[in-house]
Design an enzyme around this catalytic site. Structure first.
Site, short mmCIF file in Angstrom:
data_model
loop_
_atom_site.label_atom_id
_atom_site.label_comp_id
_atom_site.label_asym_id
_atom_site.label_seq_id
_atom_site.Cartn_x
_atom_site.Cartn_y
_atom_site.Cartn_z
N HIS A 170 3.44 2.88 12.61
CA HIS A 170 2.54 4.03 12.78
C HIS A 170 3.12 5.13 13.67
O HIS A 170 2.37 5.92 14.26
CB HIS A 170 1.19 3.61 13.37
CG HIS A 170 0.41 2.69 12.48
ND1 HIS A 170 -0.80 2.14 12.86
CD2 HIS A 170 0.65 2.20 11.23
CE1 HIS A 170 -1.26 1.37 11.89
NE2 HIS A 170 -0.40 1.39 10.88
N ASP A 182 6.15 0.82 6.75
CA ASP A 182 4.72 0.62 6.58
C ASP A 182 4.14 1.70 5.67
O ASP A 182 3.69 2.73 6.17
CB ASP A 182 4.03 0.63 7.95
CG ASP A 182 2.57 0.26 7.88
OD1 ASP A 182 2.15 -0.36 6.90
OD2 ASP A 182 1.84 0.60 8.84
N ASP A 196 3.41 -6.30 3.43
CA ASP A 196 2.96 -5.22 4.32
C ASP A 196 3.29 -5.58 5.77
O ASP A 196 2.47 -5.42 6.66
CB ASP A 196 1.45 -4.99 4.15
CG ASP A 196 0.96 -3.81 4.97
OD1 ASP A 196 1.79 -2.97 5.39
OD2 ASP A 196 -0.27 -3.72 5.21
N GLU A 218 -4.93 1.93 2.40
CA GLU A 218 -5.04 0.77 3.28
C GLU A 218 -5.20 1.19 4.73
O GLU A 218 -5.94 0.58 5.49
CB GLU A 218 -3.81 -0.13 3.12
CG GLU A 218 -3.88 -1.45 3.89
CD GLU A 218 -3.35 -1.38 5.31
OE1 GLU A 218 -3.57 -2.33 6.07
OE2 GLU A 218 -2.72 -0.37 5.67
N GLU A 219 -4.49 2.25 5.12
CA GLU A 219 -4.41 2.61 6.54
C GLU A 219 -5.73 3.04 7.15
O GLU A 219 -6.02 2.73 8.30
CB GLU A 219 -3.36 3.70 6.75
CG GLU A 219 -1.92 3.26 6.49
CD GLU A 219 -1.41 2.24 7.50
OE1 GLU A 219 -2.19 1.79 8.35
OE2 GLU A 219 -0.22 1.90 7.43
N HIS A 240 0.84 -1.21 0.00
CA HIS A 240 0.00 0.00 0.00
C HIS A 240 0.87 1.26 0.00
O HIS A 240 1.81 1.38 0.77
CB HIS A 240 -1.01 0.00 1.14
CG HIS A 240 -0.47 0.03 2.53
ND1 HIS A 240 -0.14 1.21 3.17
CD2 HIS A 240 -0.24 -0.95 3.42
CE1 HIS A 240 0.27 0.94 4.39
NE2 HIS A 240 0.23 -0.37 4.58
#
Length: 454
Positions: A411, A279, A341, A313-314, A267
């Site tokens: 994140h 990520d 991922d 995606e997030e 992503h």
């Protein structure tokens, strides 16, 4: 797969690894995504810049086709930096690091200050009487389970409090939510992530933020010493109207069975605190590299091979959903999909969402990966963005790198390019390309009949 076939496959795979480690492009691409573009939250200028950059780079590989697939995505804006402190008594405060959770509403302009109720999860919260929660800030402090070797299992064991905690707390009259960061180590980086208010009306939405693990430890200890403490936090994030974005797609058309499509992807969006190197910048550049490696080593896929860089995606899964919908509408036949991922760390193996018969065939390929220390093949799970393709009855797979350090960065503000090891990234790309090669050459036993297709 006879002895001669094994020797031939081993030689092709050796060439793939050598090419990735000596002539790889993945690290260079990720350097640009991370350091020239940065965090790529859906709907942002940086996300659009990433779309344009990766499209240009794929076009430069001489693929048979490169295109953009439009998709409407949510646009959530963090705003100015969040601020928080623990007030043990008037005038006596300790600042702690927090960040708004993705999708949260803002606090009032002056922030929120209230008493604190600490719980270990949603179930414990729901056992409390409303009068104990109303007017308070709920502090979800269940940590990731350190004894679990699979850190994704540890993450799954507590992420529900981040995603659904605000809705549960709001139903009991809470005025805000603070969630312990999904992180196995103690540090000062708060980790964001998506949250949802479920079916609550907008009038009941309360602000939700993550607190760093060090901050969570301090808050919990202080609360035990003095249950009357207050917590203050301020954030001014907001949800805006959906905006147009794109999945970025490139393909090499199959030489023998072009109607059969294999997908490899990651992503393109990320959270906004760091630059999204692990990520999922890593997964995107590894997926791009799969096509380049096969072209560079002279292998021409029998089936059509696509790289798909999914958007959103997030905080919405709009890109993966849109790609699957378009595939269904156009009657495309997907036979295999592989997603990266889980960070750019040393590859350890793959997980497969497939039939027992297909997995039995896959296990025959395992010895070809063992010289590269890739040996962990399991059934169950693949990737979020390729998941919507499952009704087609294809084989879904996920690259599984070593996961021990992943949630140190996930994140958070420290998910940056300097956390990437070039060799590990390139090994992952080669591992993915090798699996794609093997599937393309041999295929697998028939999967269940696909839904809605021919």
């Amino acid at each position: 797969m006879g002895l001669h076939g094994q020797e031939q496959d081993a030689e092709v795979i050796r060439k793939i690894y050598e090419t990735s480690l000596s002539q790889g492009r993945s690290y260079e691409w990720l350097n640009h995504l991370s350091n020239q573009i940065g965090g790529r939250l859906s709907g942002s200028v940086q996300a659009q810049q990433a779309v344009e950059y990766t499209k240009k780079e794929l076009e430069g590989l001489g693929l048979d086709r490169v295109w953009l697939q439009p998709v409407m995505v949510p646009k959530w804006v963090r705003g100015t930096a969040e601020f928080a402190y623990i007030e043990s008594e008037p005038g006596n405060t300790n600042n702690v690091p927090v960040c708004a959770l993705g999708g949260s509403v803002a606090t009032p302009v002056g922030g929120i200050k209230a008493g604190v109720v600490e719980v270990q999860g949603i179930a414990e919260l729901q056992e409390l009487p409303r009068e104990e929660v109303a007017g308070k800030i709920v502090f979800f402090n269940r940590p990731m389970e350190a004894t679990l070797i699979n850190t994704f299992e540890a993450y799954g064991g507590c992420v529900d409090q981040r995603h659904g905690g605000a809705a549960a707390a709001a139903r009991l009259g809470a005025v805000g939510v603070i969630v312990r960061s999904m992180n196995l180590r103690l540090d000062d980086f708060p980790h964001t992530g998506s949250m949802s208010y479920g079916d609550l009306p907008a009038s009941q939405h309360i602000p939700a933020a993550a607190i760093s693990t060090n901050g969570a430890e301090l808050l919990s200890t202080t609360l035990k010493l003095n249950p009357q403490i207050k917590f203050y936090f301020r954030q001014n994030c907001r949800q805006m109207a959906d905006v147009l974005s794109y999945n970025v797609i490139g393909e090499i058309r199959g030489s023998e069975n072009p109607e059969q499509i294999m997908v490899v992807g990651g992503h393109l969006d990320s959270w906004d605190l760091g630059d999204g190197s692990h990520d999922d910048g890593a997964g995107c550049v590894q997926s791009m590299e799969v096509l380049r490696l096969l072209k560079t080593t002279g292998y021409r896929p029998r089936r059509t091979l696509r790289v798909v860089l999914f958007m959103n995606e997030e905080n919405g899964m709009r890109g993966g959903t849109k790609y699957a919908q378009e595939a269904l509408t156009s009657g495309e036949e997907h036979v295999f999909a592989l997603e990266s991922d889980s960070g750019g760390f040393t590859p350890r193996g793959f997980s497969f969402d497939c039939t027992p018969e297909a997995f039995e065939k896959i296990m025959e390929w395992k010895p070809l990966f063992e010289p590269y220390l890739v040996h962990h093949f399991t059934r169950g799970g693949s990737g979020a963005d390729i998941g919507p393709l499952k009704p087609q009855g294809l084989v879904l797979a996920g690259l599984r790198p070593d996961s021990q350090r992943y949630f140190d960065y996930h994140h958070a503000e420290n998910d940056t390019f300097d956390a990437i090891n070039r060799r590990e990234l390139e090994l992952g790309a080669a591992t993915m390309a090798s699996l794609v090669y093997l599937y393309d050459r041999y295929g697998l036993p028939d999967q269940p009949a696909r839904e809605g297709g021919r």
